[in-house]
Design an enzyme around this catalytic site. Structure first.
Site, PDB file in Angstrom:
ATOM      1  N   VAL A 171       0.839  -1.197   0.000  1.00  0.00           N
ATOM      2  CA  VAL A 171       0.000   0.000   0.000  1.00  0.00           C
ATOM      3  C   VAL A 171       0.878   1.253   0.000  1.00  0.00           C
ATOM      4  O   VAL A 171       0.387   2.364   0.045  1.00  0.00           O
ATOM      5  CB  VAL A 171      -0.960   0.034   1.215  1.00  0.00           C
ATOM      6  CG1 VAL A 171      -1.974  -1.096   1.134  1.00  0.00           C
ATOM      7  CG2 VAL A 171      -0.191  -0.036   2.541  1.00  0.00           C
ATOM      8  N   ASP A 172       2.214   1.050  -0.031  1.00  0.00           N
ATOM      9  CA  ASP A 172       3.123   2.208  -0.026  1.00  0.00           C
ATOM     10  C   ASP A 172       3.895   2.261  -1.342  1.00  0.00           C
ATOM     11  O   ASP A 172       3.589   1.531  -2.279  1.00  0.00           O
ATOM     12  CB  ASP A 172       4.078   2.119   1.174  1.00  0.00           C
ATOM     13  CG  ASP A 172       4.840   0.791   1.190  1.00  0.00           C
ATOM     14  OD1 ASP A 172       4.747   0.018   0.213  1.00  0.00           O
ATOM     15  OD2 ASP A 172       5.529   0.535   2.199  1.00  0.00           O
ATOM     16  N   ASP A 173       4.894   3.122  -1.419  1.00  0.00           N
ATOM     17  CA  ASP A 173       5.626   3.283  -2.674  1.00  0.00           C
ATOM     18  C   ASP A 173       6.803   2.319  -2.774  1.00  0.00           C
ATOM     19  O   ASP A 173       7.927   2.699  -3.076  1.00  0.00           O
ATOM     20  CB  ASP A 173       6.107   4.732  -2.809  1.00  0.00           C
ATOM     21  CG  ASP A 173       4.933   5.668  -3.003  1.00  0.00           C
ATOM     22  OD1 ASP A 173       3.962   5.249  -3.664  1.00  0.00           O
ATOM     23  OD2 ASP A 173       4.975   6.788  -2.484  1.00  0.00           O
TER      24      ASP A 173
END
Ligand code: WT7
Length: 663
Positions: A532-534
């Site tokens: 859900v992050d980069d």
């Protein structure tokens, strides 16, 4: 799919034989799991009795705080206890009469290159290297950097550090000189262990040359490495122009054999750091994840035993490289803590051809085979005959790790590779978690669902959170977080406890934040949906978008860069970069090559973007934040699903980017 179903009907499904190391019923799993959550102190103390300690831990050995509002984040396990993990991996088995059992079955780049090392051989070599490290002034707590290919000397060097209480930092041998230098300087290693080079398929990799460059960079950065110990690899000798610095470089084969083959282990406190391993985050420099000794040892040993149903003498093969966490926990420590025979694979799974894996399994009679979905996807496209012509009857447990496994790959693994006989353990975990967290167990009672990492391992309490931090109960979807500490977890980030707290504990106070999303179904099974992050996951390798962007932006002709991950049929995800040049006239094939070479040099070949998309400008919000969601959609040709772009400072940028796709 149809062929697979027909095939699976024809195969007799040999029953999975339950052994003492397996949990034999759902009720047993539930009972043990419940106990591990309700009484972690007692449960893990019982598990820890299977290991050798020079001093037993205190009665209340476990304590932890996961709440940032409640003081510093910390966790300790087996407080008061002293142990040595190398002793538990080696001496214990030699003392138990397993000294002549193979420990490592090494297979080199070419199928005919082989080496067998018994537990006694490995123990003696570890002691020699420990003695040499001591002679170089390496003390408890000092960090030694290891930049080696998959040769026996790599796990040996890890164990030699552990034997004397030194901390190892393995840097994957695919990293560039810049990345290597950065990692050596960060932990201030004075000793580096490397090799002349290695063959990767038909390509020589000049490791010593890369080390020389890295150590020059360290010198420029004000850090001096005193010693480089070099393993001679006859298949890849020193490359032309690469020499030896008389005052710094020494040969392994000249200095190690003459050392004494005994070395008293240093018994260390349970919370003594065992290793550092650098991994990528969504922002900033790579993080030096710190794992400690006692809890990690118990977590690694116990999870290996139950998840792979492992017993002493079992032949186990993981295709992972020691440069990543899997190579630490489930190639070196976990299997040796269980007295296994480990296949060490120093080649590429598709070299000389796509049958290599099945040849290795047949040759060594591998019982447990642990690999990544990306490899399965690349192999299954060649058809089944390449698999079925080799004998895989020794296989009992198949494992998958690194990324979500798609259903097609799962079925192929289960039906074609494992002849429907072997359960697949789809293990979800991370560099930071140290050990398996969510996974099926290989018992016939455990229902397998293709693509689901299934159930929490002992001591692990996964929760799904809403963006506001509320727990989603029952069937639902959310951000995957972990409540409560487990023994194998990372304790801090090297020299940056603040970053440890802000990355993993500040997002949701009271929980460890994983960075993954997940869904829980009606049966309580967990399905990982991805980051859900980069962070991008390319072939199971974790790469931070910020790192690739940083590397691109460092080039003088690059004004700005934004990197996103896009779906890829084999690799899972691939790297897609948007680049704004300082001079748009330079856009073109030649410039692309320059940038690709630059990323290869700065990070390493595995971080090179598959696509460079010229971008006169990037879609930004009024506050200047790049909208990656939009970039991802444009990259995947899904511009109809762009969503809300009203917050963009200049929405026309999007059409311009779409028009430049493929240019
Ligand atoms: C990330 C951790 C753990 C060793 C290898 C990677 C992804 C890992 C699974 C799985 C779905 C998985 C997650 C995780 N991941 N295993 N079985 N199913 N996703 O370690 O480099 O620390 O990466 O890999 O996204 O957060 P890592």
């Amino acid at each position: 799919m149809h062929r697979l179903q027909v095939l699976s009907k024809q195969l007799t499904s040999g029953a999975f034989t339950e052994r003492p190391s397996t949990i034999s019923s759902s009720a047993d799993y539930e009972r043990l799991y419940k106990r591990s959550i309700e009484d972690p102190n007692g449960f893990w103390a019982e598990m820890a009795k299977d290991f050798v300690w020079s001093k037993t831990w205190d009665k209340d050995h476990f304590k932890s705080n996961f709440d940032v509002n409640n003081g510093p984040i910390f966790t300790h396990w087996f407080k008061g206890g002293k142990t040595n993990i190398a002793f538990n991996c080696l001496d214990r088995w030699v003392a138990a009469g397993r000294g002549s059992q193979p420990c490592f079955l090494w297979e080199g780049n070419e199928p005919h290159q082989q080496r067998t090392m018994t537990y006694s051989d490995v123990l003696a070599e570890v002691c020699r290297l420990s003695n040499w490290l001591l002679s170089q002034g390496v003390k408890m707590g000092d960090t030694v950097s290891l930049y080696l290919p998959m040769v026996c000397e790599l796990p040996i060097a890890m164990l030699a550090c552990a034997r004397i209480g030194a901390v190892h930092s393995v840097i994957f041998a695919g990293f560039s000189a810049d990345s290597l230098a950065q990692r050596i300087m960060d932990c201030k290693s004075r000793v580096v262990i490397t090799s002349t080079g290695t063959m990767r398929g038909t390509k020589p990799v000049d490791l010593k040359g890369i080390v020389d460059k890295a150590l020059d960079l360290c010198n420029k950065g004000g850090h001096k490495v005193d010693r480089a110990l070099v393993v001679e690899d006859s298949s890849c000798p020193l490359q032309p122009g690469v020499g030896f610095q008389a005052s710094r470089d020494v040969w392994w084969h000249q200095h190690i054999p003459q050392q004494a083959a005994q070395c008293e282990p240093t018994w260390v406190d349970s919370e003594q750091p065992l290793f550092l391993l650098y991994t990528s985050g969504s922002t900033g420099n790579p993080k030096g994840v710190v794992h400690t000794t006692g809890g990690y040892m118990v977590g690694a040993g116990v999870s290996t035993k139950y998840v792979f149903d492992m017993q002493p003498g079992d032949v186990y093969w993981s295709t992972a490289d020691c440069g990543w966490i899997t190579g630490h926990t489930y190639l070196t420590y976990g299997p040796l803590l269980n007295g296994a025979v480990c296949v060490l694979f120093g080649s590429t799974p598709t070299y000389p051809d796509q049958t290599r894996c099945w040849q290795v399994i047949e040759k060594y009679k591998v019982r447990q085979f642990y690999t990544a979905p990306t490899l399965l996807r690349s192999l299954l496209q060649h058809g089944d005959d390449w698999v079925t012509k080799y004998d895989r009857s020794s296989l009992r447990v198949l494992g998958s790790v690194g990324e979500p496994i798609n259903e097609h790959a799962w079925h192929w693994f289960h039906e074609v590779v494992g002849e429907k006989r072997c359960p697949i353990v789809d293990t979800w975990w991370q560099t930071e978690t140290g050990t398996h967290m969510i996974t099926p167990l290989p018992g016939s009672w455990c229902k397998l669902k293709p693509g689901s990492a299934s159930l929490p391992f002992f001591g692990v309490q996964p929760v799904l959170l809403s963006p506001e931090g509320k727990e989603v109960t029952g069937h639902g979807e959310g951000i995957l977080a972990i409540k409560g500490a487990w023994p194998g977890m990372a304790r801090t980030l090297h020299n940056d406890h603040g970053r440890y707290e802000s990355t993993y504990f500040a997002p949701f106070s009271g929980y460890y934040f994983t960075g993954d999303g997940a869904r829980r179904d009606e049966d309580g099974y967990i399905w990982i949906t991805g980051r859900v992050d980069d962070v991008i996951n390319v072939s199971g390798h974790r790469i931070g978008t910020a790192e690739v962007e940083g590397a691109l932006a460092e080039h003088p002709l690059c004004a700005e860069a934004a990197v996103v991950g896009v779906d890829h049929p084999i690799k899972g995800q691939s790297i897609y970069a948007y680049v704004t040049l300082t001079d748009a006239q330079r856009q073109g094939k030649e410039m692309r090559q320059i940038l690709v070479d630059h990323v290869r040099k700065t990070i390493g070949p595995f971080a090179v973007p598959d696509v460079i998309h010229w971008a006169p400008s990037l879609p930004k919000t009024r506050s200047g934040k790049i909208m990656r969601r939009v970039l991802r959609k444009v990259a995947m040709g899904q511009e109809k699903e762009l969503g809300d772009v009203s917050t963009l400072a200049d929405p026309s940028v999007v059409d311009l980017l779409i028009s430049l796709r493929g240019e």
